[in-house]
Write a protein that holds these residues in place. Structure first.
Motif, PDB file in Angstrom:
ATOM      1  N   ASN A 175      -4.209 -17.093 -37.512  1.00 52.53           N
ATOM      2  CA  ASN A 175      -4.664 -16.109 -36.540  1.00 52.53           C
ATOM      3  C   ASN A 175      -4.657 -16.749 -35.154  1.00 52.53           C
ATOM      4  OD1 ASN A 175      -6.637 -14.620 -34.812  1.00 52.53           O
ATOM      5  ND2 ASN A 175      -6.818 -13.337 -36.635  1.00 52.53           N
ATOM      6  N   ALA A 176      -3.761 -16.274 -34.295  1.00 50.63           N
ATOM      7  CA  ALA A 176      -3.564 -16.892 -32.983  1.00 50.63           C
ATOM      8  C   ALA A 176      -4.791 -16.774 -32.096  1.00 50.63           C
ATOM      9  CB  ALA A 176      -2.351 -16.269 -32.296  1.00 50.63           C
ATOM     10  N   ALA A 177      -5.451 -15.615 -32.113  1.00 50.14           N
ATOM     11  CA  ALA A 177      -6.640 -15.433 -31.272  1.00 50.14           C
ATOM     12  C   ALA A 177      -7.745 -16.398 -31.687  1.00 50.14           C
ATOM     13  CB  ALA A 177      -7.121 -13.989 -31.358  1.00 50.14           C
ATOM     14  N   TYR A 178      -7.908 -16.579 -32.988  1.00 53.11           N
ATOM     15  CA  TYR A 178      -8.926 -17.516 -33.484  1.00 53.11           C
ATOM     16  C   TYR A 178      -8.558 -18.949 -33.118  1.00 53.11           C
ATOM     17  CZ  TYR A 178     -12.208 -19.696 -36.764  1.00 53.11           C
ATOM     18  OH  TYR A 178     -13.226 -20.447 -37.339  1.00 53.11           O
ATOM     19  N   SER A 179      -7.273 -19.255 -33.135  1.00 52.17           N
ATOM     20  CA  SER A 179      -6.817 -20.580 -32.736  1.00 52.17           C
ATOM     21  C   SER A 179      -7.178 -20.879 -31.293  1.00 52.17           C
ATOM     22  CB  SER A 179      -5.301 -20.686 -32.915  1.00 52.17           C
ATOM     23  OG  SER A 179      -4.799 -21.891 -32.385  1.00 52.17           O
ATOM     24  N   ARG A 180      -7.071 -19.864 -30.428  1.00 50.87           N
ATOM     25  CA  ARG A 180      -7.444 -20.063 -29.027  1.00 50.87           C
ATOM     26  C   ARG A 180      -8.936 -20.368 -28.912  1.00 50.87           C
ATOM     27  NH1 ARG A 180      -3.871 -21.875 -26.274  1.00 50.87           N
ATOM     28  NH2 ARG A 180      -4.726 -21.066 -24.318  1.00 50.87           N
ATOM     29  N   GLU A 181      -9.746 -19.724 -29.762  1.00 51.99           N
ATOM     30  CA  GLU A 181     -11.183 -20.023 -29.784  1.00 51.99           C
ATOM     31  C   GLU A 181     -11.436 -21.468 -30.203  1.00 51.99           C
ATOM     32  OE1 GLU A 181     -13.562 -17.327 -32.055  1.00 51.99           O
ATOM     33  OE2 GLU A 181     -12.456 -15.553 -31.357  1.00 51.99           O
ATOM     34  N   LEU A 182     -10.564 -21.998 -31.074  1.00 54.56           N
ATOM     35  CA  LEU A 182     -10.702 -23.371 -31.550  1.00 54.56           C
ATOM     36  C   LEU A 182     -10.099 -24.390 -30.581  1.00 54.56           C
ATOM     37  CD1 LEU A 182      -9.783 -22.828 -35.321  1.00 54.56           C
ATOM     38  CD2 LEU A 182     -12.075 -23.013 -34.316  1.00 54.56           C
ATOM     39  N   ASN A 183      -9.533 -23.908 -29.466  1.00 54.68           N
ATOM     40  CA  ASN A 183      -8.941 -24.780 -28.436  1.00 54.68           C
ATOM     41  C   ASN A 183      -7.813 -25.657 -28.974  1.00 54.68           C
ATOM     42  OD1 ASN A 183     -10.735 -23.930 -26.298  1.00 54.68           O
ATOM     43  ND2 ASN A 183     -12.340 -25.168 -27.272  1.00 54.68           N
ATOM     44  N   GLN A 184      -6.996 -25.084 -29.846  1.00 51.65           N
ATOM     45  CA  GLN A 184      -5.856 -25.812 -30.378  1.00 51.65           C
ATOM     46  C   GLN A 184      -4.639 -25.695 -29.470  1.00 51.65           C
ATOM     47  OE1 GLN A 184      -5.885 -23.626 -34.129  1.00 51.65           O
ATOM     48  NE2 GLN A 184      -6.377 -25.502 -35.228  1.00 51.65           N
TER      49      GLN A 184
END
Length: 519
Positions: free
Chosen positions: A442-451
């Motif tokens: 999930n790309a949006a969740y990845s952005r939350e994880l600062n990846q």
């Protein structure tokens, strides 16, 4: 511990049992136990209505005494696994709603056994959030007849978690190399250690039985006490293998001592990859490496990254890891998958996931089947294919940097001339689609994880940004509109500083990866 014959298995495995198997492919697979169980069913029509919990893909690649042999006889009610690639009968049965099936993250399955105790409520983790495993999506349920919810959403101190509620294990069918007279199990000749210890402990805690297939019973004291993999106190029954075909170390051989780390092979030659789209993708992907990185290698195209590093003489600059517990050395690829030589270390399967979950990885190389305009990735279910995602979700939600690697289009043929890429035959099936069929990343969740996330193909490189997928590089010699954008089902963001990919990677001899990594 009691030494029993294979005929005694009919008194141990019963209809309706939940069975745990801790194996990878044919490695650690108790094939002779499985053989006798299916033969017993052929004679008596029991046991059936079985639930299997298997963290990894299994197959014996010989007579079919594996998962498929149980499914085609109608012995299986439910399957809980992470990955299916070598079990075509089982895959078809799932598609046809003949058995219930759940695809869960591999690390979650491998580590869940330790939570089967009176002091634990089951697995509570963030792994799987905002993917197909999340109950707000499919909850990991694969087909229409699978209707029981085994995963639920929790909130703890304002943060979301998933609660996995696995069934208790009635019988653990495991494998070791030797058992001593007290039932202690040793993994002396095994290529992978697996999660058998925790599976045995969870089974005994549930009141179940632990059965281990071994090559031989040895006298107590023949091996060091520190080499015990499963203590005899957790072992109920031991069966001794009669046929080497049913106790192979890996699918290619009965036993190679180098694969179990008994010695190093100094003159081993890794097979170099011919110049192709695969090699171009691997070269460009490898340019994201930094010296000292701990690198996770995923299955598929990235399994050949080890070969490239050896060819470029940079294998000592990074530390490779496979989630089966393999660290360093020569990582087997394609038909040599599982044949890993000169390892720096090997760990239990469940302990490897502890390493990964606690930030042990710097960068992960993962494959993709579909990518959409948001940057979401599907790797487990597309078209008529259904495979599960293995450890893809676990790794992609814990690592700092992710490189997704694959061709832009399915079935295209390319050549390289004068340091440029030439499309000789265009493919038909697009991998960059409007919306993925299944969300494993999930790309949006990845952005939350600062990846940091990049998508590398032979034709172009993309980066994940807040607004979605951004094109940042194109291959030398290609027409942006005709050979890239028209081969995508959406128009990505395009960088104002769009660059040409490194022309040097489009030639036979490269030799510049060491400089890239060190810089």
């Amino acid at each position: 511990m009691q030494i029993i014959s294979y005929n005694d298995l009919k008194n141990i495995v019963n209809t309706g049992d939940v069975i745990s198997i801790a194996a990878l492919s044919v490695g650690n697979l108790p094939v002779e136990i499985l053989k006798h169980l299916v033969e017993e069913y052929d004679e008596t029509r029991v046991p059936d209505n079985i639930t299997f919990i298997i963290a990894n893909d299994i197959s014996d690649y010989t007579d079919g005494y594996d998962l498929d042999s149980f499914v085609k006889r109608g012995m299986v009610k439910r399957l809980i696994t992470s990955l299916l690639t070598a079990s075509p009968v089982t895959i078809n049965a799932i598609k046809n709603n003949e058995i219930e099936a759940y695809f869960y993250p591999q690390g979650v399955i491998a580590t869940q056994y330790r939570n089967h105790s009176d002091s634990s409520p089951g697995v509570i983790t963030k792994i799987g959030l905002n993917t197909n495993v999340d109950p707000r999506s499919s909850g990991g349920k694969v087909n229409d007849i699978t209707d029981e919810d085994l995963v639920s959403l929790l909130e703890i101190k304002g943060k979301e978690y998933l609660h996995y509620d696995f069934p208790g294990v009635d019988v653990a069918l495991l494998r070791g190399t030797y058992a001593d007279e007290k039932g202690n199990i040793f993994m002396t000749h095994e290529a992978h250690l697996g999660e058998g210890y925790n599976a045995a402990a969870a089974t005994r805690n549930n009141g179940g039985k632990v059965v281990v297939q071994v090559k031989e019973i040895v006298q107590s004291g023949n091996f060091r006490s520190t080499d015990v993999f499963i203590p005899g106190e957790l072992v109920d029954y031991v069966v001794v293998n009669k046929n080497p075909e049913y106790h192979k170390q890996v699918m290619q051989t009965y036993y190679d001592p180098a694969l179990s780390g008994d010695y190093r092979v100094n003159d081993i030659q890794a097979q170099f990859i011919e110049l192709s789209s695969r090699k171009i993708i691997l070269r460009r992907s490898a340019q994201f490496l930094n010296e000292g990185n701990v690198v996770s290698i995923g299955f598929g195209i990235n399994n050949e990254l080890s070969n490239l590093l050896i060819e470029e003489q940079v294998e000592d600059l990074v530390q490779l890891n496979i989630d089966t517990g393999v660290f360093g050395g020569v990582i087997g690829s394609k038909n040599n998958f599982g044949m890993n030589y000169n390892l720096d270390a090997r760990m239990r399967h469940d302990m490897t996931w502890d390493f990964i979950y606690n930030g042990g990885l710097d960068i992960a190389y993962l494959s993709f089947a579909e990518i959409d305009r948001f940057g979401n990735v599907n790797v487990s279910s597309f078209g008529n294919k259904m495979s599960g995602s293995g450890g893809f979700i676990d790794i992609s939600q814990t690592v700092k940097t992710i490189i997704f690697s694959g061709t832009l289009v399915v079935g295209s043929e390319t050549i390289c001339e004068n340091n440029q890429l030439i499309i000789e035959r265009e493919g038909e099936s697009h991998k960059f689609v409007e919306n993925v069929q299944n969300v494993d990343f999930n790309a949006a969740y990845s952005r939350e994880l600062n990846q940091q996330v990049f998508y590398v193909t032979e034709r172009a490189v993309f980066e994940l940004v807040d607004e979605g997928l951004k094109l940042i590089e194109i291959a030398p010699g290609l027409d942006l509109q005709k050979e890239i954008l028209e081969k995508m089902d959406f128009v990505p963001l395009i960088s104002d500083e769009l660059k040409i990919m490194d022309e040097d990677i489009y030639q036979n001899n490269w030799g510049k990866l060491k400089q890239s990594i060190k810089n």
